[in-house]
Design an enzyme around this catalytic site. Structure first.
Site, PDB file in Angstrom:
ATOM      1  N   HIS A   1      -4.860   8.516  -0.226  1.00 23.97           N
ATOM      2  CA  HIS A   1      -3.481   8.650   0.601  1.00 23.97           C
ATOM      3  C   HIS A   1      -3.869   7.905   2.113  1.00 23.97           C
ATOM      4  CE1 HIS A   1       0.409   9.576   1.884  1.00 23.97           C
ATOM      5  NE2 HIS A   1       0.719  10.664   1.417  1.00 23.97           N
TER       6      HIS A   1
ATOM      7  N   ASP B   1       7.684  -4.517 -14.944  1.00 27.25           N
ATOM      8  CA  ASP B   1       7.428  -5.187 -16.050  1.00 27.25           C
ATOM      9  C   ASP B   1       6.046  -6.033 -16.062  1.00 27.25           C
ATOM     10  OD1 ASP B   1       7.534  -6.623 -18.476  1.00 27.25           O
ATOM     11  OD2 ASP B   1       9.526  -7.377 -18.052  1.00 27.25           O
TER      12      ASP B   1
END
Length: 411
Positions: free
Chosen positions: A154, A364
């Site tokens: 992070h 995708d």
């Protein structure tokens, strides 16, 4: 519990070396808020069917590795290592890439997800592991389905940056040549500081909780929005509504004093709030938060109003002030208070993060969009992550990590 076996591990490096003039990547002031042990986990699940996909199962790994290597030429900080609290050494050491075999069916995971099981689908990244900033794990299920688990440090990036990285990676895997490079402007807008508050990396959490998922249907959210609107005259967003609902539930748990102060840290994506607005492809941590104070005696409408007020405060004028000369003095005391309250677990404190509206469900890689997207345990207790529901448009899944859940089964 699903049995998982790691079958391979390697390092993936950028397909082209990072130029010498880009070897040192400056972190921003906001990046410095997040200690290196703090990670962001994400899992994309796919019901891969060889009979309908032009990508065969045996080709998936090589396709992912090749496109990942190409994506790292654009997102080169991920392939480096933290140099100090102000910068990354973009030395092209690479990211971890693991493959695992899972002795269960994908449908069993989706129908009854358990935090301790999902944690296995995400690779571990830590200083002990060489300071890797990004880890990828390809999980194969018995049914032929797969899950791509990933974990980022992070300190380097937020959920928005992660979503854009996944978007770029998936596009490269599909052969899409319309590449959009990330925007590295955060350190110039919010320069890092030499002496920035407490050494947050020393505040390692003392408690590691359990993670459960709670689902809020679009119909329930709509009904509560109408109820709150009638009592307050405002129309909260679904994220603001669920934030207040989870907060109220947390304050009502067994043994809590309803009059005791409670605080929520609710990070907000500032990319669209800057003047001028930043690109959605802005890399790093482009988030800010206000501490929201309340107590268990407040009703849902009051907590919603508190949340809305705090979020609306983070506007272009406020963000301009954060870029001023006196910002360090303003933030040091606040950072220390937040860090100690959150990690010492002595205060009644929640961190509620929203991944809603990030385009993870559009990921995708060449064999279709995900059947489901989830997070995993973020480790620290008092953490809440909000994500879009799998099939219920407008619904929200809240992934809550607590030391204990008492006798509360529903929110």
């Amino acid at each position: 519990m699903a049995k998982l076996e790691i079958i391979s591990k390697e390092s993936i490096k950028p397909s082209s070396p990072t130029p010498n003039n880009l070897r040192t990547f400056q972190l921003s002031l906001i990046d410095q808020f997040f200690p290196p042990f703090f990670r962001i986990p994400l899992i994309l699940y796919y019901s891969h069917d060889e009979s309908t996909s032009h990508v065969k199962k045996a080709e998936i790994s090589s396709l992912l590795k090749k496109s990942l290597s190409d994506a790292l030429t654009l997102y080169y900080p991920f392939a480096g290592r933290l140099k100090d609290e102000r910068s990354i050494d973009c030395n092209d050491q690479g990211v971890d890439y693991l493959e695992a075999r899972v002795d269960t069916r994908l449908s069993e995971i989706i129908e009854q997800p358990k935090g301790e099981v999902l944690n296995k689908f995400v690779p571990s990244i830590s200083e002990e592991g060489g300071g890797v900033l990004l880890g990828i794990q390809l999980n194969y299920f018995n049914c032929g389905g797969i899950a791509i688990g990933m974990s980022i440090c992070h300190t380097v990036a937020d959920g928005g940056a992660l979503s854009m990285f996944v978007k770029a990676w998936a596009a490269m895997a599909r052969g899409d040549t319309n590449k959009v490079a990330p925007n590295f402007v955060m350190s110039s807008l919010f320069p890092p500081r030499e002496a920035f508050g407490p050494q947050t990396s020393l505040y390692i959490p003392k408690h590691w909780g359990k993670t459960r998922r709670f689902c809020f249907s679009s119909s329930k959210i709509a009904a509560l929005r109408a109820e709150v609107g009638a009592s307050t005259g405002v129309q909260p967003t679904r994220v603001q509504l669920v934030t207040a609902l989870v907060w109220k539930w947390a304050m009502a748990r067994k043994g809590r004093d309803r009059s005791h102060p409670s605080f929520v840290w609710h990070p907000v994506n500032i990319r669209g709030r800057m003047d001028p607005p930043l690109s959605e492809y802005t890399f790093g941590n482009a988030i800010w938060r206000e501490n929201i104070a309340g107590n268990g005696e407040m009703d849902l409408g009051e907590l919603v109003s508190k949340t809305r007020e705090a979020v609306r405060k983070i506007d272009s004028k406020y963000l301009k002030e954060l870029q001023g000369e006196n910002v360090n003095e303003m933030l040091v005391g606040d950072c220390k208070k937040v860090t100690e309250s959150f990690f010492d677990n002595e205060g009644d404190y929640l961190m509620i993060i929203s991944f809603c509206r990030f385009p993870f469900y559009e990921s995708d890689f060449g064999w279709g969009k995900p059947a489901w997207v989830s997070t995993a345990s973020w480790g620290s207790s008092n953490m809440v992550v909000l994500m879009d529901s799998m099939s219920d448009i407008g619904g929200i899944e809240a992934w809550i990590t607590m030391d204990e859940f008492d006798t509360y089964d529903e929110i």
